[in-house]
Design a protein around this motif. Sequence first.
Motif, short mmCIF file in Angstrom:
data_model
loop_
_atom_site.label_atom_id
_atom_site.label_comp_id
_atom_site.label_asym_id
_atom_site.label_seq_id
_atom_site.Cartn_x
_atom_site.Cartn_y
_atom_site.Cartn_z
N GLY A 43 -10.22 3.99 -0.04
CA GLY A 43 -11.41 4.78 -0.07
C GLY A 43 -12.51 4.37 1.05
O GLY A 43 -13.54 4.98 1.23
N GLU A 78 0.71 -1.31 -0.05
CA GLU A 78 0.00 0.09 -0.10
C GLU A 78 0.85 1.31 -0.03
O GLU A 78 1.64 1.57 0.86
CB GLU A 78 -0.92 -0.06 1.36
N ASP A 82 -4.81 -3.21 -7.43
CA ASP A 82 -6.14 -2.41 -6.99
C ASP A 82 -5.73 -0.94 -7.17
O ASP A 82 -5.82 0.15 -6.53
CB ASP A 82 -6.10 -2.61 -5.56
N GLY A 123 -17.67 2.13 -5.72
CA GLY A 123 -18.46 1.81 -4.26
C GLY A 123 -17.51 0.69 -3.50
O GLY A 123 -16.74 -0.01 -4.07
C1 LIG Z 1 -14.80 11.11 -1.24
C2 LIG Z 1 -15.21 9.86 -1.53
C3 LIG Z 1 -16.52 9.54 -1.03
C4 LIG Z 1 -17.16 8.24 -1.38
N1 LIG Z 1 -18.38 7.97 -0.96
C5 LIG Z 1 -18.82 6.59 -1.16
C6 LIG Z 1 -19.73 6.09 -0.15
O1 LIG Z 1 -20.28 6.85 0.45
N2 LIG Z 1 -20.25 4.82 -0.50
C7 LIG Z 1 -19.38 3.97 -1.42
O2 LIG Z 1 -19.87 2.73 -1.53
N3 LIG Z 1 -18.43 4.44 -1.98
C8 LIG Z 1 -17.85 5.63 -1.86
N4 LIG Z 1 -16.80 5.95 -2.60
C9 LIG Z 1 -16.15 5.20 -3.68
C10 LIG Z 1 -15.41 4.08 -2.93
O3 LIG Z 1 -14.50 4.76 -2.11
C11 LIG Z 1 -14.43 3.57 -4.20
O4 LIG Z 1 -14.99 3.23 -5.35
C12 LIG Z 1 -13.71 2.33 -3.62
O5 LIG Z 1 -12.71 2.72 -2.36
C13 LIG Z 1 -12.96 1.68 -4.71
O6 LIG Z 1 -12.12 0.77 -4.01
P1 LIG Z 1 -10.52 0.27 -4.60
O7 LIG Z 1 -10.37 -0.96 -3.79
O8 LIG Z 1 -11.11 -0.20 -6.25
O9 LIG Z 1 -9.60 1.50 -4.79
P2 LIG Z 1 -9.23 2.38 -3.50
O10 LIG Z 1 -10.30 2.40 -2.37
O11 LIG Z 1 -9.10 3.73 -4.30
O12 LIG Z 1 -7.88 1.62 -3.04
C14 LIG Z 1 -6.73 1.95 -3.97
C15 LIG Z 1 -5.55 1.93 -2.75
O13 LIG Z 1 -4.54 1.60 -3.82
C16 LIG Z 1 -3.56 2.35 -3.25
N5 LIG Z 1 -2.29 2.40 -4.62
C17 LIG Z 1 -2.79 3.30 -5.72
N6 LIG Z 1 -1.74 3.16 -6.59
C18 LIG Z 1 -0.72 2.59 -5.97
C19 LIG Z 1 0.52 2.01 -6.14
N7 LIG Z 1 1.00 2.52 -7.43
N8 LIG Z 1 1.21 1.33 -5.13
C20 LIG Z 1 0.85 1.10 -4.21
N9 LIG Z 1 -0.46 1.42 -3.51
C21 LIG Z 1 -1.33 2.19 -4.60
C22 LIG Z 1 -4.14 3.72 -2.76
O14 LIG Z 1 -3.19 4.35 -1.97
C23 LIG Z 1 -5.38 3.10 -2.18
O15 LIG Z 1 -5.14 2.71 -0.85
C24 LIG Z 1 -16.43 7.45 -2.39
C25 LIG Z 1 -15.22 7.50 -2.83
C26 LIG Z 1 -14.63 8.88 -2.38
C27 LIG Z 1 -13.46 9.36 -2.95
#
Ligand SMILES: Cc1cc2nc3c(=O)[nH]c(=O)nc-3n(C[C@H](O)[C@H](O)[C@H](O)COP(=O)(O)OP(=O)(O)OC[C@H]3O[C@@H](n4cnc5c(N)ncnc54)[C@H](O)[C@@H]3O)c2cc1C
Length: 479
Positions: free
Chosen positions: A42, A34, A258, A456
Amino acid sequence: MPDACDAIVVGSGPNGLAAAITLARAGCSVLVCEANATIGGGARSAGLTLPGFVHDVCSAVHPLAAGSPFFKTLPLERFGLEWIQPEIALAHPLDDGSAACLYKDVDFTAEQLSRDSRSYRRLMQPLAHNWEELVVEFLQPMLHLPRHPVTLMRFGIPAISPATLLAKFLFRDESARALFAGIAAHSFLPLEAPVSSAFALVLGLAGHAVGWPIPRGGSQQISNALVAYLSELGGNIEVNRRIENLRDLPKSRAILLDISVWEFLRIAGQQLPSRYRRQLESFRHAPGIFKIDYALSSPIPWKAEACRHAGTIHLGGGIDEIAAAERDVSRGRMPERPFVLVAQQSLFDETRAPRGQHTLWAYCHVPFNCGMDMSNQIESQIERFAPGFRDCVLARHKMGPVDLARANPNLTGGDISDGAANLAQLIARPILSPTPYRTPLPGVYLCSASTPPGGGVHGMCGYHAASAALRDRLSTRER
Ligand SMILES: Cc1cc2nc3c(=O)[nH]c(=O)nc-3n(C[C@H](O)[C@H](O)[C@H](O)COP(=O)(O)OP(=O)(O)OC[C@H]3O[C@@H](n4cnc5c(N)ncnc54)[C@H](O)[C@@H]3O)c2cc1C
């Protein structure tokens, strides 16, 4: 960092953790890398304003997490995750002091919509009844053989319609139309666009099936519970480890990313075959957001009584005003009266703020990468429905597109969906394939919200990507 393991997951968002758990449950050794100092992507919480206030940095309200077929199989309650159901899932105030509401009960929601109660019941009742079948169908790649074709068709016909068209065709009064439009606006699409209704249906149905709950203690509790379970399964996590090149990773049989399409292009673009790279380069962003977290001295003085009992509030007035605001944003213009999403977690969870005081989470949609400070517009919309709001503000913490992208490389330009969820990109996310998680690089899979089913907190992208990796190269037969 170990010299080798079966699988490496880059990123500890809900999808990265879901992928890691799926692999660890199948007996693989897993390492999660991470970039941030804290896990969760998120789904995190932090003290952004004053001592004693806990704010959700990104996600706040979790119909998709509570309804996720994958999360349901995990013992997250054993690791401290507790869902709180606000008295009213969602309230949508109007200028006359009334509010349209989404309640858990379909009939009760319909009854409040007076002249539109029959139409609302007719639309939602049969779909809500078949929620368990539907959720499996739409939380996976679009290109699949449906297991419940009749239910899916009943959902698909209204879902593909533009939200303005469907709402005006079905409903006669502003209340029902505004309620539907506000939920549809979660799509980030202009409300005249195809499939904008799908978001209103999915989130509305989730409200009836599982509610719009919040986790006690903040969204971080979702990530903490996932990490605790992953650790029990033997998985490891390394924080402060941003991956700049896939070649930097230790040896493994599979790599699950991710990360958004754009971060993937940045760290591996040169290694990708040109046809695939061009496909990713043509993937389009959604608009961005501008977010403010508030510490408040008291609850918000909403004019409409229902808003004082709701976890989520949609501010944007009637359907035409919301549609105009979303249209402006999609055309790169900043609306004077933006559509604002609000969550008031501390009304239902006393762990979020000192006694008698409150948190508020609010954001509005803005054009992609827009640099404007939207505090005034957001606060004017809140004041419009809650005169005296500004007097309650003790402190604010603002995040625009640039701050969001700095905090998480996946949020380029403030796009919180990892790519627009228009019809084309719902079908080909990010490429047209029944297994769009596979990349042309052997053993490398995308598992972020840039893959189906999209944005989400539900973990389904991670679960499907890890399942593909297990089928391809990590099955126990091979081990
Ligand atoms: C302000 C905001 C409000 C939201 N509200 C809601 C809500 O109320 N309800 C809901 O269901 N969803 C909500 N969402 C959407 C939801 O948070 C995301 O759709 C979800 O977190 C996506 O999950 P993910 O695992 O794909 O990516 P993310 O949660 O974005 O996680 C990706 C991770 O990868 C890491 N990363 C990226 N690149 C690298 C790299 N090169 N090396 C190492 N690590 C890396 C990042 O630091 C991060 O920790 C919201 C999002 C935001 C930003």
